[in-house]
Scaffold this motif. Structure first.
Motif, mmCIF file in Angstrom:
data_model
loop_
_atom_site.group_PDB
_atom_site.id
_atom_site.type_symbol
_atom_site.label_atom_id
_atom_site.label_comp_id
_atom_site.label_asym_id
_atom_site.label_seq_id
_atom_site.Cartn_x
_atom_site.Cartn_y
_atom_site.Cartn_z
ATOM 1 N N PHE A 1 0.806 -1.211 0.000
ATOM 2 C CA PHE A 1 0.000 0.000 0.000
ATOM 3 C C PHE A 1 0.846 1.272 0.000
ATOM 4 O O PHE A 1 0.354 2.361 0.305
ATOM 5 C CB PHE A 1 -0.943 0.018 1.207
ATOM 6 C CG PHE A 1 -1.994 -1.059 1.164
ATOM 7 C CD1 PHE A 1 -2.732 -1.284 0.016
ATOM 8 C CD2 PHE A 1 -2.245 -1.861 2.276
ATOM 9 C CE1 PHE A 1 -3.700 -2.269 -0.046
ATOM 10 C CE2 PHE A 1 -3.216 -2.849 2.234
ATOM 11 C CZ PHE A 1 -3.948 -3.056 1.072
ATOM 12 N N ALA A 2 2.138 1.157 -0.321
ATOM 13 C CA ALA A 2 3.021 2.325 -0.288
ATOM 14 C C ALA A 2 2.575 3.399 -1.280
ATOM 15 O O ALA A 2 2.475 4.579 -0.929
ATOM 16 C CB ALA A 2 4.468 1.900 -0.572
ATOM 17 N N LEU A 3 2.307 3.025 -2.522
ATOM 18 C CA LEU A 3 1.878 3.998 -3.522
ATOM 19 C C LEU A 3 0.445 4.455 -3.280
ATOM 20 O O LEU A 3 0.107 5.619 -3.503
ATOM 21 C CB LEU A 3 1.996 3.398 -4.927
ATOM 22 C CG LEU A 3 3.424 3.113 -5.413
ATOM 23 C CD1 LEU A 3 3.387 2.476 -6.792
ATOM 24 C CD2 LEU A 3 4.248 4.390 -5.440
ATOM 25 N N CYS A 4 -0.383 3.539 -2.811
ATOM 26 C CA CYS A 4 -1.771 3.862 -2.496
ATOM 27 C C CYS A 4 -1.840 4.963 -1.436
ATOM 28 O O CYS A 4 -2.591 5.929 -1.552
ATOM 29 C CB CYS A 4 -2.474 2.594 -2.010
ATOM 30 S SG CYS A 4 -4.031 2.880 -1.175
ATOM 31 N N GLY A 5 -1.024 4.815 -0.379
ATOM 32 C CA GLY A 5 -1.018 5.800 0.696
ATOM 33 C C GLY A 5 -0.550 7.165 0.233
ATOM 34 O O GLY A 5 -1.024 8.191 0.725
ATOM 35 N N ARG A 6 0.364 7.182 -0.731
ATOM 36 C CA ARG A 6 0.908 8.460 -1.202
ATOM 37 C C ARG A 6 0.017 9.123 -2.252
ATOM 38 O O ARG A 6 -0.285 10.319 -2.144
ATOM 39 C CB ARG A 6 2.306 8.256 -1.776
ATOM 40 C CG ARG A 6 2.925 9.537 -2.308
ATOM 41 C CD ARG A 6 4.348 9.316 -2.802
ATOM 42 N NE ARG A 6 4.911 10.562 -3.321
ATOM 43 C CZ ARG A 6 6.119 10.667 -3.859
ATOM 44 N NH1 ARG A 6 6.899 9.603 -3.933
ATOM 45 N NH2 ARG A 6 6.558 11.823 -4.316
ATOM 46 N N TYR A 7 -0.418 8.369 -3.268
ATOM 47 C CA TYR A 7 -1.057 8.993 -4.409
ATOM 48 C C TYR A 7 -2.586 8.984 -4.376
ATOM 49 O O TYR A 7 -3.213 9.894 -4.917
ATOM 50 C CB TYR A 7 -0.561 8.341 -5.704
ATOM 51 C CG TYR A 7 0.896 8.601 -5.962
ATOM 52 C CD1 TYR A 7 1.343 9.872 -6.327
ATOM 53 C CD2 TYR A 7 1.850 7.596 -5.814
ATOM 54 C CE1 TYR A 7 2.691 10.125 -6.553
ATOM 55 C CE2 TYR A 7 3.193 7.842 -6.032
ATOM 56 C CZ TYR A 7 3.613 9.106 -6.403
ATOM 57 O OH TYR A 7 4.941 9.360 -6.609
ATOM 58 N N TRP A 8 -3.195 7.967 -3.806
ATOM 59 C CA TRP A 8 -4.658 7.950 -3.706
ATOM 60 C C TRP A 8 -5.100 8.627 -2.411
ATOM 61 O O TRP A 8 -5.913 9.546 -2.411
ATOM 62 C CB TRP A 8 -5.203 6.522 -3.780
ATOM 63 C CG TRP A 8 -6.698 6.448 -3.610
ATOM 64 C CD1 TRP A 8 -7.643 7.223 -4.228
ATOM 65 C CD2 TRP A 8 -7.431 5.548 -2.761
ATOM 66 N NE1 TRP A 8 -8.915 6.869 -3.825
ATOM 67 C CE2 TRP A 8 -8.807 5.844 -2.928
ATOM 68 C CE3 TRP A 8 -7.058 4.528 -1.890
ATOM 69 C CZ2 TRP A 8 -9.804 5.144 -2.247
ATOM 70 C CZ3 TRP A 8 -8.059 3.828 -1.218
ATOM 71 C CH2 TRP A 8 -9.408 4.132 -1.397
ATOM 72 N N MET A 9 -4.506 8.192 -1.288
ATOM 73 C CA MET A 9 -4.914 8.731 -0.005
ATOM 74 C C MET A 9 -4.224 10.053 0.314
ATOM 75 O O MET A 9 -4.673 10.794 1.179
ATOM 76 C CB MET A 9 -4.638 7.692 1.085
ATOM 77 C CG MET A 9 -5.263 6.339 0.778
ATOM 78 S SD MET A 9 -4.964 5.070 2.020
ATOM 79 C CE MET A 9 -6.341 5.364 3.107
ATOM 80 N N ASP A 10 -3.118 10.346 -0.402
ATOM 81 C CA ASP A 10 -2.419 11.630 -0.288
ATOM 82 C C ASP A 10 -2.024 11.920 1.163
ATOM 83 O O ASP A 10 -2.269 13.008 1.687
ATOM 84 C CB ASP A 10 -3.312 12.747 -0.843
ATOM 85 C CG ASP A 10 -2.559 14.054 -1.035
ATOM 86 O OD1 ASP A 10 -1.363 14.006 -1.376
ATOM 87 O OD2 ASP A 10 -3.158 15.120 -0.819
ATOM 88 N N LEU A 11 -1.382 10.957 1.795
ATOM 89 C CA LEU A 11 -1.085 11.052 3.223
ATOM 90 C C LEU A 11 0.352 11.474 3.500
ATOM 91 O O LEU A 11 1.265 11.156 2.747
ATOM 92 C CB LEU A 11 -1.344 9.707 3.903
ATOM 93 C CG LEU A 11 -2.793 9.195 3.864
ATOM 94 C CD1 LEU A 11 -2.872 7.793 4.452
ATOM 95 C CD2 LEU A 11 -3.725 10.139 4.602
ATOM 96 N N SER A 12 0.540 12.179 4.613
ATOM 97 C CA SER A 12 1.859 12.565 5.105
ATOM 98 C C SER A 12 1.798 12.561 6.631
ATOM 99 O O SER A 12 0.721 12.405 7.219
ATOM 100 C CB SER A 12 2.233 13.957 4.596
ATOM 101 O OG SER A 12 1.489 14.941 5.294
ATOM 102 N N PRO A 13 2.924 12.744 7.314
ATOM 103 C CA PRO A 13 2.910 12.751 8.786
ATOM 104 C C PRO A 13 2.066 13.867 9.392
ATOM 105 O O PRO A 13 1.701 13.799 10.563
ATOM 106 C CB PRO A 13 4.392 12.929 9.152
ATOM 107 C CG PRO A 13 5.132 12.355 7.987
ATOM 108 C CD PRO A 13 4.314 12.735 6.791
ATOM 109 N N SER A 14 1.741 14.886 8.612
ATOM 110 C CA SER A 14 0.929 15.986 9.144
ATOM 111 C C SER A 14 -0.566 15.716 9.039
ATOM 112 O O SER A 14 -1.374 16.520 9.505
ATOM 113 C CB SER A 14 1.271 17.287 8.404
ATOM 114 O OG SER A 14 1.015 17.156 7.022
#
Length: 580
Positions: free
Chosen positions: A250-263
């Motif tokens: 889910f590495a790409l999913c978390g970044r590009y679909w869910m658009d997640l960061s530590p903030s």
């Protein structure tokens, strides 16, 4: 006052100066965590490492970042019960507490790597704690919804050969009623303030457990978890996932679909029994160092839901289309969401009109994703991509998704066919490993050079996927996948029923619901149809999970069948949906 100040501090990250500071820090942190390598693996640019464990290779690394960076950060887990109680764990606290939980599983419970544990808990912090504890010990955890009945639990215990079950006060009596027939079960662990005969009490053992535990070394392909899936002609299947398929997949999913960061702070409303909870409440957010927000909310209540979005600094929302359908019936303009910026959905198709209503009242788009228990996210409307309402977006890496016919020919844009994933000599690492004990069913998922999802759809000229329906008879209601076989089996147990067929039926809120066509016994005299419908519905609720009961029912003289005697569910389903 303390909580208010914490909220103000969290909101302050959105000022411009903080944004740039965090942006550069995040890139520095992601590099130190090898997240760029994990993303490269998802793009098939690098090989999967021989050894991987999400607890030690991701969570413990975030814990180390908290120590070294010495910068303000969100908690790893933020749980509330709506009655004033809340839990906030940093990654460091999650690490320490999960090590204690790991020691409970291995010492008093006597479990070891490779043992299977059934975990049936509502949205309480211990669910997350035990997920991580199982990863640390190499114990295979099997989540289950709290709506499971005695029959459901018994089947899962027997099929999985689980050595331990972990649950709460509500389900413990049900387990006790069937435990004498479960020859594989050795340990029962209860999450409760009170002791119960024959059960080990987690809270008591946890207090005495040491916080030191060496995470076991697991290979990437070692089994990590098992999900029971709904079937059309038999009992639920056990889909096994490895440490890498979920932990890295889910590495790409978390970044590009869910658009997640530590903030970010993500609120994912999925039931703890489903793979969507693993996606949105464990692996994708924690890969990105994101705070997972949880509301205990036993049942979905629109006003409570909206007030929570107004009260807490939630930036990212993930919920089933059914929830959005219920929410747009409220006066959304009277609510002010303080931090919400990104909305996600999946599990069933989202109606374009619901998308439009949400957009007009909140100003926010809903980014739909499409996936399966077996293979994760297949396609999605990625952040920054043009959203076509009603579409499931474009295929996501590493998948090559095509619409094919029965002969595996790729169909041109606009033509309906099977949604399939192109596979080479070996399947992608983020696939499930197998249906346990059912090699034949595992093999049927492959046709030629394609993995067959079992869904039908089309692809437009821009490469967007559009869902048409299931190729089999699985019903997707409010995000729950329901196989007709269990319901038909439950109905036929009733003396008034001689035969039944269960199909999907359109519903404005749930998308589709379960409808049963019932043939009554010749000896049964139907005096009060409404009373019998209620009786049969209650019977099904007791025989299987309550969410599966038929919300619609029709009495018929006979069912349509093939020449070999098989029920033609597709004919009944097409009639329900006005296709014939």
């Amino acid at each position: 006052m303390k909580i208010l100040l914490e909220f103000q501090a969290l909101r302050s990250i959105w000022n411009l100066k903080s944004f740039y500071r965090l942006f550069h820090q995040d890139h520095k942190v992601f590099a130190s965590l090898n997240l760029s390598n994990y993303e490269a693996i998802n793009r098939c640019e690098q090989e999967v490492p021989e050894y991987f464990n999400f607890a030690s290779d991701v969570l413990d690394q975030w814990s180390q970042v908290e120590k070294e960076e010495k910068r303000p950060s969100n908690p790893a887990l933020w749980w509330i019960n709506g009655q004033g109680t809340e839990v906030r764990w940093s990654f460091e606290e999650l690490g320490s507490l999960s090590r204690k939980a790991a020691n409970v599983l291995t010492d008093p419970c006597g479990l070891q790597k490779g043992d299977r544990v059934i975990l049936i808990l509502p949205r309480i912090p211990e669910w997350w704690l035990l997920n991580v504890a199982c990863m640390r010990t190499g114990i295979i955890f099997i989540p289950g919804t709290i709506q499971l009945t005695a029959k459901d639990i018994f089947y899962r215990l027997q099929a999985s050969k689980a050595k331990c079950i972990i649950t709460n006060d509500v389900l413990a009596p049900i387990v006790d009623a069937i435990v004498s027939e479960c020859q594989f079960l050795k340990t029962k662990l209860i999450i409760s303030k009170n002791s119960r005969d024959g059960w080990l009490n987690f809270s008591e053992l946890f207090k005495a457990a040491p916080a030191v535990h060496d995470c076991i070394k697991t290979k990437s392909q070692d089994p990590m978890t098992v999900f029971f899936t709904s079937g059309t002609t038999g009992s639920p299947k056990m889909a096994e996932h490895s440490h890498s398929s979920l932990g890295l997949g889910f590495a790409l999913c978390g970044r590009y679909w869910m658009d997640l960061s530590p903030s970010d702070i993500i609120w994912n409303m999925s039931d703890t029994g489903w793979v969507k909870a693993a996606l949105g409440s464990v692996f994708a957010p924690w890969l990105r160092g994101t705070c997972v927000f949880v509301h205990a909310m036993p049942q979905f209540e629109p006003k409570v839901f909206l007030n929570t979005l107004c009260t807490y600094p939630i930036t990212t929302l993930c919920s089933a289309p059914t929830a959005y359908r219920m929410l747009v019936q409220q006066d959304l303009r009277s609510y002010k969401f303080k931090s919400l910026r990104h909305c996600l959905t999946g599990g069933e198709p989202l109606n374009p009109e619901v998308f439009a209503q949400w957009k007009s009242q909140t100003g926010l788009d809903i980014y739909e994703g499409y996936g399966q228990t077996e293979v994760g996210i297949i396609s999605a409307n990625l952040k920054g991509m043009k959203v076509k309402p009603g579409s499931m977006g474009r295929p996501t890496a590493p998948y090559d998704v095509q619409i094919i016919d029965e002969s595996c020919n790729i169909l041109p844009p606009g033509e309906e066919g099977d949604i399939a994933i192109k596979i080479d000599s070996k399947q992608p690492f983020c696939f499930f490993s197998q249906y346990i004990d059912e090699p034949g069913k595992t093999a049927t998922t492959v046709r030629g050079d394609f993995y067959i999802t079992g869904d039908r759809g089309t692809m437009d000229e821009d490469g967007y996927l559009w869902f048409v329906g299931r190729a089999d008879d699985v019903i997707i209601s409010a995000g729950y996948r329901i196989g007709p076989f269990e319901i038909e089996s439950a109905l036929i147990e009733h003396p008034a029923v001689v035969e039944s067929a269960v199909v999907s039926s359109p519903d404005p809120i749930r998308g589709e619901v379960v409808k049963a066509f019932v043939v009554l016994s010749p000896s049964f005299i139907l005096c009060n149809p409404e009373k019998l419908i209620q009786e049969l519905q209650d019977h099904v609720k007791k025989a299987t999970a309550p969410y599966k009961y038929p919300r619609k029912m029709e009495f018929v003289n006979q069912l349509p069948k093939t020449i070999t005697g098989k029920i033609r569910r597709n004919e009944l389903r097409n009639k329900e949906w006005g296709r014939i």
